[in-house]
Scaffold this active site. Sequence first.
Site, PDB file in Angstrom:
ATOM      1  N   LYS A 170       0.894  -1.116  -0.020  1.00 57.57           N
ATOM      2  CA  LYS A 170      -0.024  -0.077   0.028  1.00 57.57           C
ATOM      3  C   LYS A 170       0.903   1.244   0.129  1.00 57.57           C
ATOM      4  O   LYS A 170       1.891   0.971   0.506  1.00 57.57           O
ATOM      5  CB  LYS A 170      -0.850  -0.111   1.108  1.00 57.57           C
ATOM      6  CG  LYS A 170      -2.213   1.094   1.033  1.00 57.57           C
ATOM      7  CD  LYS A 170      -3.379   0.307   0.332  1.00 57.57           C
ATOM      8  CE  LYS A 170      -4.532   1.149   0.192  1.00 57.57           C
ATOM      9  NZ  LYS A 170      -5.528   0.589  -0.320  1.00 57.57           N
ATOM     10  N   ASP A 227      -7.190   4.423  -4.523  1.00 58.29           N
ATOM     11  CA  ASP A 227      -7.847   4.425  -2.894  1.00 58.29           C
ATOM     12  C   ASP A 227      -8.439   5.742  -2.815  1.00 58.29           C
ATOM     13  O   ASP A 227      -8.549   6.415  -3.631  1.00 58.29           O
ATOM     14  CB  ASP A 227      -6.628   3.919  -2.284  1.00 58.29           C
ATOM     15  CG  ASP A 227      -7.649   3.438  -0.756  1.00 58.29           C
ATOM     16  OD1 ASP A 227      -8.098   2.406  -0.642  1.00 58.29           O
ATOM     17  OD2 ASP A 227      -7.492   4.097   0.192  1.00 58.29           O
TER      18      ASP A 227
HETATM   19  P1  NDP Z   1     -13.071   8.018  -2.310  1.00 58.96           P
HETATM   20  O1  NDP Z   1     -11.896   9.002  -2.240  1.00 58.96           O
HETATM   21  O2  NDP Z   1     -13.602   7.821  -3.949  1.00 58.96           O
HETATM   22  O3  NDP Z   1     -14.328   8.375  -1.486  1.00 58.96           O
HETATM   23  C1  NDP Z   1     -14.092   8.171   0.036  1.00 58.96           C
HETATM   24  C2  NDP Z   1     -15.470   8.652   0.559  1.00 58.96           C
HETATM   25  O4  NDP Z   1     -15.330   8.540   1.970  1.00 58.96           O
HETATM   26  C3  NDP Z   1     -15.627  10.189   0.339  1.00 58.96           C
HETATM   27  O5  NDP Z   1     -17.267  10.273   0.493  1.00 58.96           O
HETATM   28  C4  NDP Z   1     -15.161  10.791   1.522  1.00 58.96           C
HETATM   29  O6  NDP Z   1     -15.527  11.944   1.893  1.00 58.96           O
HETATM   30  C5  NDP Z   1     -15.325   9.857   2.617  1.00 58.96           C
HETATM   31  N1  NDP Z   1     -14.409   9.821   3.715  1.00 58.96           N
HETATM   32  C6  NDP Z   1     -13.016   9.789   3.322  1.00 58.96           C
HETATM   33  N2  NDP Z   1     -12.386  10.013   4.805  1.00 58.96           N
HETATM   34  C7  NDP Z   1     -13.152  10.122   5.574  1.00 58.96           C
HETATM   35  C8  NDP Z   1     -13.159  10.462   6.843  1.00 58.96           C
HETATM   36  N3  NDP Z   1     -12.136  10.718   7.536  1.00 58.96           N
HETATM   37  N4  NDP Z   1     -14.510  10.684   7.649  1.00 58.96           N
HETATM   38  C9  NDP Z   1     -15.566  10.829   6.864  1.00 58.96           C
HETATM   39  N5  NDP Z   1     -15.715  10.562   5.751  1.00 58.96           N
HETATM   40  C10 NDP Z   1     -14.292  10.153   4.989  1.00 58.96           C
HETATM   41  O7  NDP Z   1     -12.472   6.541  -1.944  1.00 58.96           O
HETATM   42  P2  NDP Z   1     -12.974   4.931  -2.012  1.00 58.96           P
HETATM   43  O8  NDP Z   1     -14.227   4.923  -2.345  1.00 58.96           O
HETATM   44  O9  NDP Z   1     -12.007   4.529  -3.427  1.00 58.96           O
HETATM   45  O10 NDP Z   1     -12.707   4.278  -0.881  1.00 58.96           O
HETATM   46  C11 NDP Z   1     -13.547   4.407   0.354  1.00 58.96           C
HETATM   47  C12 NDP Z   1     -12.765   3.177   1.177  1.00 58.96           C
HETATM   48  O11 NDP Z   1     -13.005   1.975   0.473  1.00 58.96           O
HETATM   49  C13 NDP Z   1     -11.664   3.240   1.854  1.00 58.96           C
HETATM   50  O12 NDP Z   1     -11.521   2.889   3.124  1.00 58.96           O
HETATM   51  C14 NDP Z   1     -10.744   2.285   0.780  1.00 58.96           C
HETATM   52  O13 NDP Z   1      -9.485   1.947   1.374  1.00 58.96           O
HETATM   53  C15 NDP Z   1     -11.796   1.246   0.467  1.00 58.96           C
HETATM   54  N6  NDP Z   1     -11.336   0.539  -0.663  1.00 58.96           N
HETATM   55  C16 NDP Z   1     -11.277   1.120  -1.903  1.00 58.96           C
HETATM   56  C17 NDP Z   1     -11.045   0.433  -2.851  1.00 58.96           C
HETATM   57  C18 NDP Z   1     -11.322   0.805  -4.257  1.00 58.96           C
HETATM   58  O14 NDP Z   1     -11.203  -0.047  -5.163  1.00 58.96           O
HETATM   59  N7  NDP Z   1     -11.279   2.320  -4.540  1.00 58.96           N
HETATM   60  C19 NDP Z   1     -10.849  -1.014  -2.821  1.00 58.96           C
HETATM   61  C20 NDP Z   1     -10.974  -1.648  -1.530  1.00 58.96           C
HETATM   62  C21 NDP Z   1     -11.322  -0.979  -0.471  1.00 58.96           C
HETATM   63  P3  NDP Z   1     -14.974  13.540   1.565  1.00 58.96           P
HETATM   64  O15 NDP Z   1     -14.887  13.512   0.207  1.00 58.96           O
HETATM   65  O16 NDP Z   1     -15.493  14.541   2.428  1.00 58.96           O
HETATM   66  O17 NDP Z   1     -13.718  13.072   2.066  1.00 58.96           O
END
Ligand code: NDP
Length: 448
Positions: free
Chosen positions: A126, A166
């Site tokens: 990562k 991510d």
């Molecule tokens: P994105 O950046 O597309 O979206 C993240 C979302 O989570 C946004 O809505 C963001 O809101 C919110 N968020 C992030 N940090 C915080 C926080 N500290 N408190 C509250 N809301 C938060 O990321 P992904 O959708 O790709 O990833 C989401 C999760 O899924 C993560 O845990 C990631 O590790 C996991 N994941 C992702 C994969 C992928 O293929 N993309 C694969 C496997 C797991 P805001 O915009 O306001 O920050």
Amino acid sequence: MNTEEAIDKVYQSVLKRDPGQPEFHQAVYEILQSLKLLLEREEDYLDILPRIVEPERAILFRVPWVTDDNQVRVNRGYRVQFNSAIGPFKGGLRFHPSVNLSIIKFLGFEQIFKNSLTGLPIGGGKGGSDFDPKGKSDMEVMRFCQSFMIELEHHIGQNTDVPAGDIGVGKREIGYLFGQFKRLRNSYEPGVLTGKDLNFGGSLIRPEATGYGCAYFAEEMLHAHNDSLSGKKVLVSGSGNVAQYAVEKITQLGGKCLTLSDSSGFIHDQDGIDEEKLAFVKELKNERHGRISEYTKVFTKATFHAGQKPWGVPADFAFPCATQNEIEAKDAEQLIMGGCKGICEGANMPSTLDAIRIYYQNKILYGPAKAANAGGVATSALEMSQNSQRLAWTREEVDGRLRNIMVNIHRVAAETANEFDRPGDLMAGANIAGFRKVADAMKGQGIV
Ligand code: NDP
């Protein structure tokens, strides 16, 4: 020393060696607790533990870049290459101001077992940076990505380490990173990064894969109890890549998604987030990079709850898809009080250890992240296969393979749980099955 003491010794050494890394400690603790069942039966796996909790390599680097108004900024870059026993290091890059070594190490550690569970030949890693893409212009993001890649390029390659997206790293960032890699290497090697645009080696269904895979996994969990997502009221957190496509697939499978969130709060739509509303969210988040509260200006029956999480809304099932530790003990209690019968984790480690304890005490269904969100990395591996073959598979082919992989992951986790007399304990099953394959490979390769 009995097994419990031997495991505790490994955990204590992690605490001592890596102080100030609470997220990493949490991830290690969870795995070690599940592995007790295996280690009590097969003690020779104990030798693997001190090595598996130590990354093969951790790279920390300076990322200087220049803003649009000519200010010099310095961020910190990370790549933790955790384990390559079963394939090249593989795992995403996260750009978020909260990123530090603890977060990257917890994510890299979890990735080892998740990648193993997919059944595909990929190791765990990562990376990322404390750079915040929010509020930056495209040119600033591009300059940052180019500077980041100048260092990362030394450490990655299609047979060495294959990063992906991510939080904060989507198609735009992967494109800039790939462009700079290609320039530095003077070589067109699309298999070095996944999550690319379709025009230069990306795979159909990769954007959808984590969210779709999570919904497929939940459907398998429910099928095992002669139930399905159809007609279920569902809470989803986040509104990024994983959340958007989880909502899309849950809706297609007949569920009704009531909530979405971002770091400013959550929206509640009692009528459900249908296709048209989801199209608005995709445009809002992916094109305009706006806030989720804007949803209620267009769909006026929905309400916005500033600074709150969605877990108090009564529903049947929850999909945390935002970030780590977003369900704490009090949130888990609220979910149970609201009638929630199952949790399926789209985000990585979204539930604290106390929250997980509450799920088990209340005997609700629990789909742990390592299994439930593995569809993203599995489809990244399918992207690598297509790049090697110089072919592009159809949407139907990739989606069919993704679904099969999720069905298999559920089956392996459930069967392994049964093998250890823990029927229905998918966390134990997933952790043991993921560990066993990597540990066997490590044993076979000697002390390296
Ligand atoms: P994105 O950046 O597309 O979206 C993240 C979302 O989570 C946004 O809505 C963001 O809101 C919110 N968020 C992030 N940090 C915080 C926080 N500290 N408190 C509250 N809301 C938060 O990321 P992904 O959708 O790709 O990833 C989401 C999760 O899924 C993560 O845990 C990631 O590790 C996991 N994941 C992702 C994969 C992928 O293929 N993309 C694969 C496997 C797991 P805001 O915009 O306001 O920050």
